[in-house]
Design an enzyme around this catalytic site. Structure first.
Site, PDB file in Angstrom:
ATOM      1  CB  THR A  90      -1.548   1.543  -7.198  1.00 58.85           C
ATOM      2  OG1 THR A  90      -1.975   0.926  -5.984  1.00 58.85           O
ATOM      3  CG2 THR A  90      -0.495   2.598  -6.866  1.00 58.85           C
ATOM      4  CB  VAL A 112      -7.226  -0.973  -1.465  1.00 62.36           C
ATOM      5  CG1 VAL A 112      -8.610  -0.673  -2.013  1.00 62.36           C
ATOM      6  CG2 VAL A 112      -6.486  -1.935  -2.394  1.00 62.36           C
ATOM      7  CG  MET A 161      -2.721   8.878   1.801  1.00 60.70           C
ATOM      8  SD  MET A 161      -1.792  10.117   2.758  1.00 60.70           S
ATOM      9  CE  MET A 161      -0.271   9.220   3.099  1.00 60.70           C
ATOM     10  CE  LYS A 162      -1.484   1.211  -2.382  1.00 55.76           C
ATOM     11  NZ  LYS A 162      -2.172   0.510  -3.454  1.00 55.76           N
ATOM     12  CG  LEU A 163       1.545   7.154  -5.885  1.00 49.70           C
ATOM     13  CD1 LEU A 163       1.804   8.353  -6.787  1.00 49.70           C
ATOM     14  CD2 LEU A 163       2.022   5.865  -6.555  1.00 49.70           C
TER      15      LEU A 163
END
Length: 281
Positions: A90, A112, A161-163
């Site tokens: 991340t 992930v 998107m992961k954040l």
């Protein structure tokens, strides 16, 4: 396809193990070489040597600073010969862009969602900042580590998107802690209260697989350090500031995590926000 894997932390080691189990030719590198013991494959003595040994490099690194250290410099990954870099930690979208500017190789953000149990079973949810054609050759690699691949279309979009996903996870982490502090103070049985929450409309998959941590965090191994949760919200709120997006709830959650970290909870699991909100020190 020869793979190099850099970063054998809580998530990285089981991810690398799944690639090895899938019969890929894998070479490993980690800042602490002892983390590679028992995996039964070659270990490079530097990031550059790792990159020279592989076609595709997979990294699972904690943050922008750790990633910068490993990629750059005369012994860094970019000094070697790998042609694809799959960035699965991340990190900020700005960092992904900086990596891409620094090399002629392909840089793909592929963070992930999931924790160590999902890393161990190969059931991570993977977001990929590329299009279908770009990831087609990498599908077998991704499928060895995850059971759901979301193709986001463009470089850096998976990092964003992961954040966004982690903002929601950390908001739930904070609100659950407050809910349990309330039910504890009212004298309700903690396990019963947790199970009612998990079975309600507020239930989410992470409540199920993190149940033990939320009920007694010190009795279980750390799966997601509280300091990394704070780091995620540092990155998310900085991005929001740059884009002109107001995120008052995320700012509150970031503040509570930073306060818990200042009281010595940083190296504990993010579920330690529960005893923190109960006033334990």
């Amino acid at each position: 396809m020869k793979l190099g894997f850099a970063g054998l932390g809580r998530m990285g080691r089981p991810m690398a193990a799944n690639l090895i189990a899938a019969a890929f030719e894998v070479t490993l590198w980690n800042r602490s070489p002892d983390k590679a013991v028992g995996l039964g494959v070659a270990v490079a003595d530097s990031p550059r040597a790792l990159s020279d040994s592989a076609d595709v490099i997979v990294t699972m690194l904690a943050d922008d600073a750790a990633s910068e250290t490993v990629h750059f410099g005369p012994d860094g990954l970019f000094a070697g010969g790998a042609s694809v870099f799959l960035e699965m930690g991340t990190v900020s979208p700005d960092h992904i862009a900086a990596l891409a500017r620094a090399t002629d190789a392909q840089v793909i953000d592929a963070p992930v969602s999931g924790s160590t149990p999902q890393a161990e079973t190969g059931t991570l949810k993977i977001m990929v900042g590329a299009n279908e054609d770009e990831i087609a050759p990498l599908r077998p690699v991704l499928d060895a580590m995850g059971d759901k691949i979301d193709v986001m279309g463009g470089q850096g979009q998976a990092a964003v998107m992961k954040l966004a996903v982690n903002m929601l996870i950390h908001a739930m982490n904070q609100t659950l802690a407050e809910a349990l502090a309330l039910t504890d103070a009212a004298g309700l049985d903690r396990e019963r209260a947790f199970d009612v929450i998990a079975g309600s409309a507020a239930g989410a998959p992470m409540l199920g697989y993190r149940r033990g941590l939320y009920l007694d965090e010190t009795a279980h191994d750390v799966t997601f350090a509280l300091s990394l949760a704070r780091k995620d919200l540092d990155i998310a709120t900085a991005l929001a500031d740059r884009l002109g997006v107001a995120m008052p709830q995320a700012q509150v959650n970031r503040h509570r995590l930073a306060e818990a970290e200042s009281h010595g909870f940083g190296d504990r699991d993010m579920a330690a926000i529960v005893p923190h909100e109960r006033g334990e020190r």
